[in-house]
Design a protein around this motif. Structure first.
Motif, PDB file in Angstrom:
ATOM      1  N   HIS A   1     -89.801  67.235   1.673  1.00 24.83           N
ATOM      2  CA  HIS A   1     -88.343  67.421   1.616  1.00 24.83           C
ATOM      3  C   HIS A   1     -87.800  68.517   2.523  1.00 24.83           C
ATOM      4  O   HIS A   1     -86.692  68.385   3.066  1.00 24.83           O
ATOM      5  N   VAL A   2     -88.530  69.633   2.696  1.00 25.84           N
ATOM      6  CA  VAL A   2     -87.995  70.707   3.549  1.00 25.84           C
ATOM      7  C   VAL A   2     -89.001  71.168   4.604  1.00 25.84           C
ATOM      8  O   VAL A   2     -88.745  72.127   5.330  1.00 25.84           O
TER       9      VAL A   2
ATOM     10  N   GLU B   1     -79.944  74.238  11.375  1.00 26.17           N
ATOM     11  CA  GLU B   1     -79.511  74.235   9.970  1.00 26.17           C
ATOM     12  C   GLU B   1     -80.724  74.131   9.069  1.00 26.17           C
ATOM     13  O   GLU B   1     -81.537  73.219   9.225  1.00 26.17           O
ATOM     14  N   GLN B   2     -80.819  75.056   8.128  1.00 22.90           N
ATOM     15  CA  GLN B   2     -81.981  75.063   7.246  1.00 22.90           C
ATOM     16  C   GLN B   2     -81.758  74.210   6.007  1.00 22.90           C
ATOM     17  O   GLN B   2     -80.655  74.148   5.468  1.00 22.90           O
ATOM     18  N   LYS B   3     -82.829  73.561   5.567  1.00 24.22           N
ATOM     19  CA  LYS B   3     -82.799  72.863   4.287  1.00 24.22           C
ATOM     20  C   LYS B   3     -83.317  73.824   3.232  1.00 24.22           C
ATOM     21  O   LYS B   3     -84.177  74.668   3.510  1.00 24.22           O
TER      22      LYS B   3
ATOM     23  N   THR C   1     -86.921  77.677   1.818  1.00 24.72           N
ATOM     24  CA  THR C   1     -86.184  77.082   2.937  1.00 24.72           C
ATOM     25  C   THR C   1     -87.149  76.394   3.916  1.00 24.72           C
ATOM     26  O   THR C   1     -88.357  76.642   3.898  1.00 24.72           O
ATOM     27  N   SER C   2     -86.561  75.587   4.785  1.00 23.61           N
ATOM     28  CA  SER C   2     -87.370  74.912   5.803  1.00 23.61           C
ATOM     29  C   SER C   2     -88.013  75.936   6.747  1.00 23.61           C
ATOM     30  O   SER C   2     -89.120  75.726   7.242  1.00 23.61           O
TER      31      SER C   2
END
Length: 332
Positions: A209-210, A218-220, A240-241
């Motif tokens: 997912h990340v 843009e971070q997930k 975060t990613s």
């Protein structure tokens, strides 16, 4: 290729079985649930995974394959027998001809162990296929012509980078860094940076997912539940990613280095072909976001992921079995 001819991707984390005309008919985890008290296997594949999530103590998980080779012969044989019967139907009277993949750096002893286990599991004939060749065939790459093609197969236990030409492996390198190492790196990062203990399943969810191999503008963000290392109590943190990229930096770096080392050893004529035709990624590990971009950035060579990266090796083993059968008929 009739229904009695099948291709098997004998993976560290999953086993896939391909039947021509039907495609991949089975994909299950290569794990068994073993009852220590009764000294017997209780379940295999999907059933084992469900059982293991609901029981503790006397029933333990056994993964009989390590880095694409057999670590537990007896359990591998039982597991293969179960999956072959499930894929071909228990009423199949004719023993199947089985094409099965092996890592390209496999020793003769390790290869014979795979062949013997497959015969014991019910094969009438066994063909072993080097994994990069199966991956390339499954990705739709024509390796029969005298020009270089590059495949990077990233499974759960191993990453194989190879240059192929004229139906053979010209240069290759196998490293024991792949999808499982991504999960381990995420678990280690959560423990070290966030004081959070998480399991393999949670680590895999984070990766899917990340997870990313490159910096994104843009971070997930994902909320992750686990156990606090200090208090032992449940705890939730945000990952975060960029956290995951940092966690995976060493593993993705080793994969890039393996690709580099193969390119360095490639004969000049074939290297020119690779620059023109690019690099193709296969295997579940290839699905990590940004991995193809990272390899492209570090090598300067166009890199793409195969259409069906997870199924590519299984499809390729099936195609290999069909080609061999056709050649035998022509020679006969």
């Amino acid at each position: 290729m009739n229904v009695s001819d099948i291709g098997i991707d004998l993976g560290t984390a999953s086993i896939l079985i391909y039947v021509r005309g039907k495609g991949v008919v089975l994909k299950e985890p290569s794990v068994v649930a073993y009852d220590r008290d009764a000294d017997k296997i209780r379940a295999i594949g999907d059933e084992a995974r469900i059982m293991l999530s609901r029981t503790t103590g006397n029933i333990v998980a056994i993964r009989p394959l390590k880095n694409g080779i057999i670590a537990d012969y007896a359990v591998t044989e039982q597991m293969l027998k179960y999956f072959i019967q499930k894929a071909t139907g228990r009423l199949s009277f004719k023993k199947p001809r089985i094409s099965i993949c092996v890592p390209s750096n496999v020793t003769e002893v390790e290869k014979k162990a795979v062949e013997d286990a497959t015969y014991q599991a019910g094969a009438r004939e066994v063909l072993t296929v080097p994994e990069p060749i199966a991956a390339a065939m499954g990705a739709g790459i024509d390796i029969s012509r005298p020009c270089g093609k590059m495949i990077v197969d990233i499974g759960a236990g191993t990453c194989e980078a190879a240059i192929l030409s004229l139906d053979g492996v010209v240069v290759d390198r196998t490293i024991n860094v792949a999808g499982d190492n991504f999960d381990e790196a995420i678990m280690k990062y959560a423990r070290t940076v966030h004081n959070l203990i998480i399991g393999e399943r949670a680590a895999e969810d984070i990766k899917i997912h990340v997870g990313t191999a490159i910096e994104r503008p843009e971070q997930k963000i994902m909320e992750v539940k686990g156990r606090d290392l200090g208090t032992g109590l449940p705890k939730t943190v945000r990952i975060t990613s960029e956290d995951v990229r940092e966690a995976l930096k060493e593993a993705t770096g080793q994969i890039v280095e393996a690709v580099h080392s193969v390119l360095e050893k490639t004969p000049p004529e074939l290297a020119a072909d690779i620059v023109e035709r690019g690099i193709v990624l296969t295997g579940g590990g290839a699905l990590l976001d940004g991995l193809e971009e990272l390899i492209e950035e570090k090598t300067g060579i166009n890199t793409v992921t195969a259409e069906e990266p997870i199924a590519a090796v299984a499809i390729g083993t099936g195609i290999y079995a069909e080609m061999t059968a056709r050649n035998n008929r022509l020679e006969g």
